[in-house]
Design a protein around this motif. Structure first.
Motif, mmCIF file in Angstrom:
data_model
loop_
_atom_site.group_PDB
_atom_site.id
_atom_site.type_symbol
_atom_site.label_atom_id
_atom_site.label_comp_id
_atom_site.label_asym_id
_atom_site.label_seq_id
_atom_site.Cartn_x
_atom_site.Cartn_y
_atom_site.Cartn_z
ATOM 1 N N GLN A 311 0.462 -1.092 -0.157
ATOM 2 C CA GLN A 311 0.358 -0.193 -0.108
ATOM 3 C C GLN A 311 0.894 1.374 -0.231
ATOM 4 O OE1 GLN A 311 -4.001 -0.224 2.483
ATOM 5 N NE2 GLN A 311 -3.411 -2.371 3.371
ATOM 6 N N ASN A 312 2.083 1.550 0.829
ATOM 7 C CA ASN A 312 2.704 2.384 0.945
ATOM 8 C C ASN A 312 3.694 2.860 0.029
ATOM 9 O OD1 ASN A 312 0.724 2.693 3.568
ATOM 10 N ND2 ASN A 312 2.566 2.518 4.723
ATOM 11 N N VAL A 313 4.170 1.628 -0.859
ATOM 12 C CA VAL A 313 5.038 2.078 -1.311
ATOM 13 C C VAL A 313 4.463 2.124 -3.225
ATOM 14 C CG1 VAL A 313 7.264 0.482 -2.628
ATOM 15 C CG2 VAL A 313 7.127 1.078 0.056
ATOM 16 N N LEU A 314 3.938 0.501 -3.380
ATOM 17 C CA LEU A 314 3.427 -0.137 -4.551
ATOM 18 C C LEU A 314 2.127 0.741 -4.862
ATOM 19 C CD1 LEU A 314 3.896 -3.740 -4.819
ATOM 20 C CD2 LEU A 314 5.582 -1.829 -5.416
ATOM 21 N N GLY A 315 1.639 1.213 -3.996
ATOM 22 C CA GLY A 315 0.529 2.611 -4.062
ATOM 23 C C GLY A 315 -0.962 1.536 -4.114
ATOM 24 N N LEU A 316 -0.860 0.437 -3.854
ATOM 25 C CA LEU A 316 -2.026 -1.150 -4.528
ATOM 26 C C LEU A 316 -3.392 -0.536 -2.954
ATOM 27 C CD1 LEU A 316 0.055 -2.550 -5.905
ATOM 28 C CD2 LEU A 316 -1.572 -4.393 -4.729
ATOM 29 N N ALA A 361 13.141 -20.068 1.604
ATOM 30 C CA ALA A 361 13.447 -19.564 0.700
ATOM 31 C C ALA A 361 12.404 -18.498 0.036
ATOM 32 C CB ALA A 361 13.052 -20.762 -0.582
ATOM 33 N N SER A 362 11.658 -18.360 0.576
ATOM 34 C CA SER A 362 10.408 -17.488 0.469
ATOM 35 C C SER A 362 11.321 -15.974 1.166
ATOM 36 C CB SER A 362 8.653 -17.721 1.015
ATOM 37 O OG SER A 362 7.928 -16.673 0.678
ATOM 38 N N LEU A 363 11.705 -16.592 2.258
ATOM 39 C CA LEU A 363 11.829 -15.013 3.114
ATOM 40 C C LEU A 363 13.370 -14.563 2.655
ATOM 41 C CD1 LEU A 363 11.184 -16.234 6.430
ATOM 42 C CD2 LEU A 363 9.615 -14.269 5.493
ATOM 43 N N TRP A 364 13.899 -15.314 2.165
ATOM 44 C CA TRP A 364 15.249 -14.531 1.968
ATOM 45 C C TRP A 364 15.235 -13.692 0.344
ATOM 46 C CZ3 TRP A 364 19.791 -13.923 3.627
ATOM 47 C CH2 TRP A 364 20.264 -14.866 5.272
ATOM 48 N N GLY A 365 14.087 -14.267 -0.479
ATOM 49 C CA GLY A 365 12.989 -13.803 -1.658
ATOM 50 C C GLY A 365 12.937 -12.478 -1.639
ATOM 51 N N LEU A 366 12.034 -12.364 -0.114
ATOM 52 C CA LEU A 366 11.541 -11.202 -0.477
ATOM 53 C C LEU A 366 12.556 -9.663 0.532
ATOM 54 C CD1 LEU A 366 8.693 -12.075 1.522
ATOM 55 C CD2 LEU A 366 8.379 -10.615 -0.352
ATOM 56 N N THR A 367 13.685 -10.383 1.230
ATOM 57 C CA THR A 367 14.732 -9.772 1.687
ATOM 58 C C THR A 367 15.091 -8.488 -0.296
ATOM 59 O OG1 THR A 367 17.232 -10.926 0.952
ATOM 60 C CG2 THR A 367 15.865 -11.617 2.876
ATOM 61 N N PRO A 371 11.854 -0.921 -4.561
ATOM 62 C CA PRO A 371 10.098 0.466 -4.682
ATOM 63 C C PRO A 371 9.478 0.082 -5.483
ATOM 64 C CG PRO A 371 12.507 1.710 -4.090
ATOM 65 C CD PRO A 371 13.047 0.107 -4.210
ATOM 66 N N HIS A 372 10.059 -0.227 -6.951
ATOM 67 C CA HIS A 372 8.919 -0.975 -7.755
ATOM 68 C C HIS A 372 9.024 -2.593 -8.113
ATOM 69 C CE1 HIS A 372 9.295 3.629 -9.318
ATOM 70 N NE2 HIS A 372 10.241 3.428 -7.982
ATOM 71 N N THR A 373 9.262 -3.527 -6.932
ATOM 72 C CA THR A 373 9.278 -4.521 -7.062
ATOM 73 C C THR A 373 8.210 -5.459 -7.943
ATOM 74 O OG1 THR A 373 10.818 -4.591 -5.934
ATOM 75 C CG2 THR A 373 9.834 -6.731 -5.745
ATOM 76 N N PRO A 374 7.378 -5.893 -8.765
ATOM 77 C CA PRO A 374 7.000 -6.364 -9.511
ATOM 78 C C PRO A 374 5.680 -7.289 -8.568
ATOM 79 C CG PRO A 374 8.552 -6.310 -11.184
ATOM 80 C CD PRO A 374 8.774 -6.425 -9.456
ATOM 81 N N PHE A 375 4.186 -6.766 -9.054
ATOM 82 C CA PHE A 375 3.713 -7.414 -7.437
ATOM 83 C C PHE A 375 3.023 -8.982 -7.686
ATOM 84 C CE2 PHE A 375 0.179 -6.619 -10.573
ATOM 85 C CZ PHE A 375 -0.219 -8.001 -10.647
ATOM 86 N N TRP A 376 3.419 -9.150 -8.912
ATOM 87 C CA TRP A 376 3.377 -10.506 -9.566
ATOM 88 C C TRP A 376 4.674 -11.427 -8.563
ATOM 89 C CZ3 TRP A 376 7.465 -12.688 -11.899
ATOM 90 C CH2 TRP A 376 7.620 -12.339 -12.972
ATOM 91 N N LEU A 377 6.172 -10.873 -8.359
ATOM 92 C CA LEU A 377 6.651 -11.535 -7.918
ATOM 93 C C LEU A 377 6.874 -11.115 -6.446
ATOM 94 C CD1 LEU A 377 9.741 -10.015 -9.182
ATOM 95 C CD2 LEU A 377 9.459 -12.273 -9.415
ATOM 96 N N LEU A 378 5.689 -10.931 -6.111
ATOM 97 C CA LEU A 378 5.246 -10.709 -4.206
ATOM 98 C C LEU A 378 4.047 -12.306 -4.231
ATOM 99 C CD1 LEU A 378 4.975 -6.728 -3.495
ATOM 100 C CD2 LEU A 378 6.872 -8.786 -3.226
ATOM 101 N N LEU A 379 3.572 -11.874 -4.909
ATOM 102 C CA LEU A 379 2.380 -12.992 -4.981
ATOM 103 C C LEU A 379 2.976 -14.485 -4.935
ATOM 104 C CD1 LEU A 379 -0.395 -14.209 -5.179
ATOM 105 C CD2 LEU A 379 0.018 -14.109 -7.732
#
Length: 492
Positions: A311-316, A361-367, A371-379
């Motif tokens: 919400q605060n970075v990607l503006g969703l 693996a998920s938590l290391w990936g989230l590190t 600022p402009h990481t695509p939302f689908w990578l977070l999904l």
């Protein structure tokens, strides 16, 4: 002092086997539905925090107390339930739990400001804290070992999926309604569960006499409260000077927890412990409990950080944030029964070890968020985290309690619940503190707000990723209890 076998109340001793089986299914079903409703509220604040910060003019470190106070209250109340479940019958304990939850929901819905809202969350949590040990202890007493994996799979839906879909439901509500509706819409459901349960739940255990040690309750509240409060204040102190150094409540909390442990060791010689620590003498129980604590830190940390980032970075919007987190919750729900059946067939190792690697693996990936990481990578990262958690929760719940003798079931379920909530609260406070500290540091160095916040969130995820390595190591030591079924065929 405790029930050594599935003792039933006098009103049901004459039941035929098929009648007793039907009664047991009804009791467990009602407890599962009610537990789902109360646990859902543990994370319903996650997506709402940015909105609450704006509506109530509070900082992130203050707002996270809407979640932290909930979990901390559960950590304080859950140890008491070990003795409460010994002293009272199933039905009155259920009525007490749902009445407290309903009252807390009403207080929260009518809260004029942040202070009363926190009080409402605390009352809600008191009811929730009683419900989970009641569910787990009842299942351990009623379900035979050879089918516990499947039943624990259903419990895993409650314990893992309800918190997982909380942000989605919150996002849907907040997209069209005010934050008060998070509680207004839950209240009639809670009251309906209370009315149905009060009418249909029967007593399935025989109570015994057991005194609650008031000094232990005080030590538990001060110790765990000081620990979590100290952690939360590290983030607050980065923004402005605090009245008390965060180190002071942290040290006080650790010292008082040490006194609490000493008190329990003394009392358990007389079978009067608030939390019987003899459960920890079983290595299988201890390893599984430590792993569940790590998972709760990872899960609640992600539930707090991801909505803030989205919400605060990607503006969703809140709705988009909730929908993005929904697939993970659904996957956990779909996986849980299958994982339970696989556990009954093959034991824990084939599930827990891959699960631990997926979570890490998920938590290391989230590190690596930017600022402009695509939302689908977070999904994708959230989906991987959800699958990993689903593979681990059911086996860990089953092997931990299955390793104990029946007279320690209530204390074991209370120990697991208390450890999870303290870990969840401490993890939430720690992640928010790290995020706040790093964000303030980057902002002072001249970074723009989005870049500074992203750096803080990445640093917080790094803490979670490092902690997750402990679960990877511990996963190799999880074993099926020696008295549990070892058949590799389907359980019947």
């Amino acid at each position: 002092m405790t029930v050594d076998s599935p003792a039933v109340a006098t009103e049901t001793t004459a039941l035929l086997p098929h009648e007793r089986a039907a009664r047991d299914r009804l009791v467990i079903g009602l407890l599962l539905v009610s537990a789902f409703v109360v646990i859902l509220n543990e994370t319903i604040m996650g997506v709402a925090l940015p909105r609450m910060m704006s509506s109530l003019s509070i900082t992130a470190s203050t707002a996270q107390w809407l979640t932290t106070a909930f979990m901390l209250t559960m950590a304080v109340v859950i140890p008491i339930t070990g003795l409460l479940l010994q002293r009272l019958n199933t039905r009155p304990v259920f009525i007490l739990a749902m009445s407290l939850f309903s009252a807390g929901t009403l207080i929260s819905a009518l809260a004029p400001g942040f202070g009363v809202l926190v009080v409402g969350r605390i009352v809600q949590a008191s009811g929730t804290a009683i419900m989970m040990p009641l569910l787990m202890t009842t299942v351990m007493n009623l379900v035979p070992p050879e089918t516990r994996g499947r039943t624990m799979g259903n419990i895993s839906i409650v314990i893992s999926v309800a918190p997982a879909i909380g942000p989605t439901i919150s996002g849907l509500i907040l997209s069209v309604l005010d934050w008060r509706w998070l509680f207004i819409l839950v209240l009639p459901i809670a009251l309906a569960a209370l009315a149905l349960g009060a009418k249909r739940i029967v007593n399935v255990t025989t109570p015994s006499t057991a005194r609650i040690d008031a000094f232990s309750v005080l030590l538990s509240a001060v110790g765990f409260g000081g620990l979590v409060y100290g952690l939360s204040q590290f983030g607050e102190s980065a923004l402005h000077p605090t009245a008390v150094s965060p180190v002071i409540p942290l040290v006080i909390g650790l010292v008082v927890i040490g006194l609490f442990v000493w008190r329990q060791l003394v009392l358990q010689r007389q079978n009067r412990a608030l939390l019987d620590l003899r459960t920890l003498a079983n290595p299988t129980f201890t390893i599984a409990t430590v792993m569940m604590a790590i998972l709760m830190m990872a899960m609640f940390g992600a539930f707090i950080l991801l909505p803030i980032y989205l919400q605060n970075v990607l503006g969703l919007s809140t709705l988009q944030t909730g929908l993005l987190l929904l697939p993970g919750g659904l996957i956990m729900g779909l996986c849980a029964p299958t994982v339970g059946s696989l556990f009954d067939r093959h034991g824990p190792s084939r599930l827990v070890i891959p699960g631990a690697f997926l979570v890490a693996a998920s938590l290391w990936g989230l590190t690596l968020v930017e600022p402009h990481t695509p939302f689908w990578l977070l999904l994708i990262a959230h989906l991987v985290l959800s699958v990993g958690l689903a593979l681990m929760f059911t086996p860990l719940f089953t092997v931990s309690l299955g390793a104990l003798s029946p007279n320690l079931y209530s204390h074991g379920s209370a120990m697991i619940g208390a450890t999870q909530q303290v870990a969840g609260a401490a993890g939430t406070a720690l992640f928010v503190a790290v995020m706040t500290l790093q964000t303030a540091k980057q902002a002072a160095a001249g970074a723009d707000p989005a870049a500074a916040l992203t750096s803080g969130i990445a640093a917080a995820f790094l803490c979670g990723a490092i902690i997750s390595l402990g679960a990877v190591v511990a996963a190799f030591f999880v074993r099926r209890p020696t008295d549990a079924p070892s058949s590799h065929g389907p359980a019947h």
